[in-house]
Scaffold this motif. Sequence first.
Motif, PDB file in Angstrom:
ATOM      1  N   SER A  27       0.833  -1.195   0.000  1.00 26.29           N
ATOM      2  CA  SER A  27       0.000   0.000   0.000  1.00 26.29           C
ATOM      3  C   SER A  27       0.875   1.255   0.000  1.00 26.29           C
ATOM      4  O   SER A  27       1.844   1.349   0.736  1.00 26.29           O
ATOM      5  N   ILE A  28       0.500   2.214  -0.845  1.00 23.53           N
ATOM      6  CA  ILE A  28       1.262   3.465  -0.911  1.00 23.53           C
ATOM      7  C   ILE A  28       0.613   4.575  -0.104  1.00 23.53           C
ATOM      8  O   ILE A  28       1.190   5.644   0.033  1.00 23.53           O
ATOM      9  N   ALA A  29      -0.564   4.325   0.416  1.00 23.19           N
ATOM     10  CA  ALA A  29      -1.311   5.388   1.089  1.00 23.19           C
ATOM     11  C   ALA A  29      -0.553   5.968   2.269  1.00 23.19           C
ATOM     12  O   ALA A  29      -0.667   7.162   2.553  1.00 23.19           O
ATOM     13  N   SER A  30       0.226   5.145   2.968  1.00 21.17           N
ATOM     14  CA  SER A  30       0.904   5.616   4.170  1.00 21.17           C
ATOM     15  C   SER A  30       2.375   5.954   3.940  1.00 21.17           C
ATOM     16  O   SER A  30       3.071   6.327   4.882  1.00 21.17           O
ATOM     17  N   ILE A  31       2.836   5.826   2.715  1.00 15.30           N
ATOM     18  CA  ILE A  31       4.239   6.153   2.439  1.00 15.30           C
ATOM     19  C   ILE A  31       4.418   7.664   2.521  1.00 15.30           C
ATOM     20  O   ILE A  31       3.662   8.421   1.915  1.00 15.30           O
ATOM     21  N   TYR A  32       5.419   8.082   3.252  1.00 13.44           N
ATOM     22  CA  TYR A  32       5.633   9.518   3.486  1.00 13.44           C
ATOM     23  C   TYR A  32       5.778  10.296   2.175  1.00 13.44           C
ATOM     24  O   TYR A  32       5.158  11.346   1.995  1.00 13.44           O
ATOM     25  N   ARG A  33       6.583   9.758   1.266  1.00  9.77           N
ATOM     26  CA  ARG A  33       6.841  10.506   0.030  1.00  9.77           C
ATOM     27  C   ARG A  33       7.115   9.539  -1.122  1.00  9.77           C
ATOM     28  O   ARG A  33       7.939   8.640  -1.000  1.00  9.77           O
ATOM     29  N   PHE A  52       3.746  13.922  -1.567  1.00  8.71           N
ATOM     30  CA  PHE A  52       3.721  13.578  -0.152  1.00  8.71           C
ATOM     31  C   PHE A  52       2.396  12.909   0.199  1.00  8.71           C
ATOM     32  O   PHE A  52       1.390  13.085  -0.492  1.00  8.71           O
ATOM     33  N   SER A  53       2.395  12.183   1.308  1.00  5.59           N
ATOM     34  CA  SER A  53       1.216  11.415   1.703  1.00  5.59           C
ATOM     35  C   SER A  53      -0.006  12.301   1.915  1.00  5.59           C
ATOM     36  O   SER A  53      -1.137  11.855   1.690  1.00  5.59           O
ATOM     37  N   ALA A  54       0.212  13.557   2.293  1.00  5.83           N
ATOM     38  CA  ALA A  54      -0.916  14.478   2.488  1.00  5.83           C
ATOM     39  C   ALA A  54      -1.445  15.029   1.179  1.00  5.83           C
ATOM     40  O   ALA A  54      -2.468  15.725   1.169  1.00  5.83           O
ATOM     41  N   CYS A  95      11.488   5.501  -9.987  1.00  2.01           N
ATOM     42  CA  CYS A  95      10.505   5.732  -8.941  1.00  2.01           C
ATOM     43  C   CYS A  95      11.167   5.484  -7.580  1.00  2.01           C
ATOM     44  O   CYS A  95      12.014   4.592  -7.448  1.00  2.01           O
ATOM     45  N   ASN A  96      10.786   6.290  -6.600  1.00  8.63           N
ATOM     46  CA  ASN A  96      11.345   6.172  -5.250  1.00  8.63           C
ATOM     47  C   ASN A  96      10.238   6.235  -4.208  1.00  8.63           C
ATOM     48  O   ASN A  96       9.323   7.055  -4.329  1.00  8.63           O
ATOM     49  N   ALA A  97      10.340   5.372  -3.198  1.00  9.08           N
ATOM     50  CA  ALA A  97       9.413   5.393  -2.067  1.00  9.08           C
ATOM     51  C   ALA A  97      10.211   5.635  -0.798  1.00  9.08           C
ATOM     52  O   ALA A  97      11.164   4.898  -0.524  1.00  9.08           O
ATOM     53  N   ASN A  98       9.834   6.641  -0.052  1.00  7.61           N
ATOM     54  CA  ASN A  98      10.560   7.005   1.171  1.00  7.61           C
ATOM     55  C   ASN A  98       9.590   7.080   2.336  1.00  7.61           C
ATOM     56  O   ASN A  98       8.596   7.798   2.283  1.00  7.61           O
ATOM     57  N   GLY A 103      16.700   3.551   6.757  1.00  8.72           N
ATOM     58  CA  GLY A 103      16.737   2.310   5.999  1.00  8.72           C
ATOM     59  C   GLY A 103      15.509   2.003   5.183  1.00  8.72           C
ATOM     60  O   GLY A 103      15.456   0.963   4.529  1.00  8.72           O
ATOM     61  N   ARG A 104      14.545   2.881   5.163  1.00 12.20           N
ATOM     62  CA  ARG A 104      13.310   2.610   4.425  1.00 12.20           C
ATOM     63  C   ARG A 104      13.180   3.584   3.254  1.00 12.20           C
ATOM     64  O   ARG A 104      12.316   4.475   3.226  1.00 12.20           O
ATOM     65  N   ASP A 105      14.056   3.359   2.297  1.00 10.45           N
ATOM     66  CA  ASP A 105      14.084   4.146   1.073  1.00 10.45           C
ATOM     67  C   ASP A 105      14.290   3.160  -0.075  1.00 10.45           C
ATOM     68  O   ASP A 105      15.272   2.418  -0.079  1.00 10.45           O
ATOM     69  N   TYR A 106      13.358   3.117  -1.015  1.00  9.14           N
ATOM     70  CA  TYR A 106      13.344   2.080  -2.032  1.00  9.14           C
ATOM     71  C   TYR A 106      13.306   2.676  -3.427  1.00  9.14           C
ATOM     72  O   TYR A 106      12.689   3.735  -3.652  1.00  9.14           O
TER      73      TYR A 106
END
Length: 117
Positions: A27-33, A52-54, A95-98, A103-106
């Motif tokens: 789920s991407i809904a809660s990913i910060y950025r 951003f998630s907001a 694409c990047n998910a942070n 350690g949680r940067d993909y």
Amino acid sequence: QVQLVESGGGLVQPGGSLRLSCAASTSIASIYRMSWFRQAPGKQREWVAHLFSAGTTIYADSVKGRFTISRNNAMNTVYLQMLSLKPEDTAVYYCNANYAQPGRDYWGQGTQVTVSS
């Protein structure tokens, strides 16, 4: 661990458009950025857009007004709509998910965009 898979790249003429997709394994809904970066041949990777998630979005000056980042939470997918493409937009797009946690940067594997006549 989050898997990101980009798609939608290709060859397009100057002035054309493309839409890139980034499918996440969670789920991407809660990913910060969520972000798009790009790397042209012989150059360093550069930031293109943040979402951003907001819901806030920001863009690099070089793409402002031409590119739009968006997401579909139900599909766990982030998009980059690219209009009025220029030869200087040619690059591999990543694409990047942070999660804003250590350690949680993909990253995805990238998709090639070539703008040429």
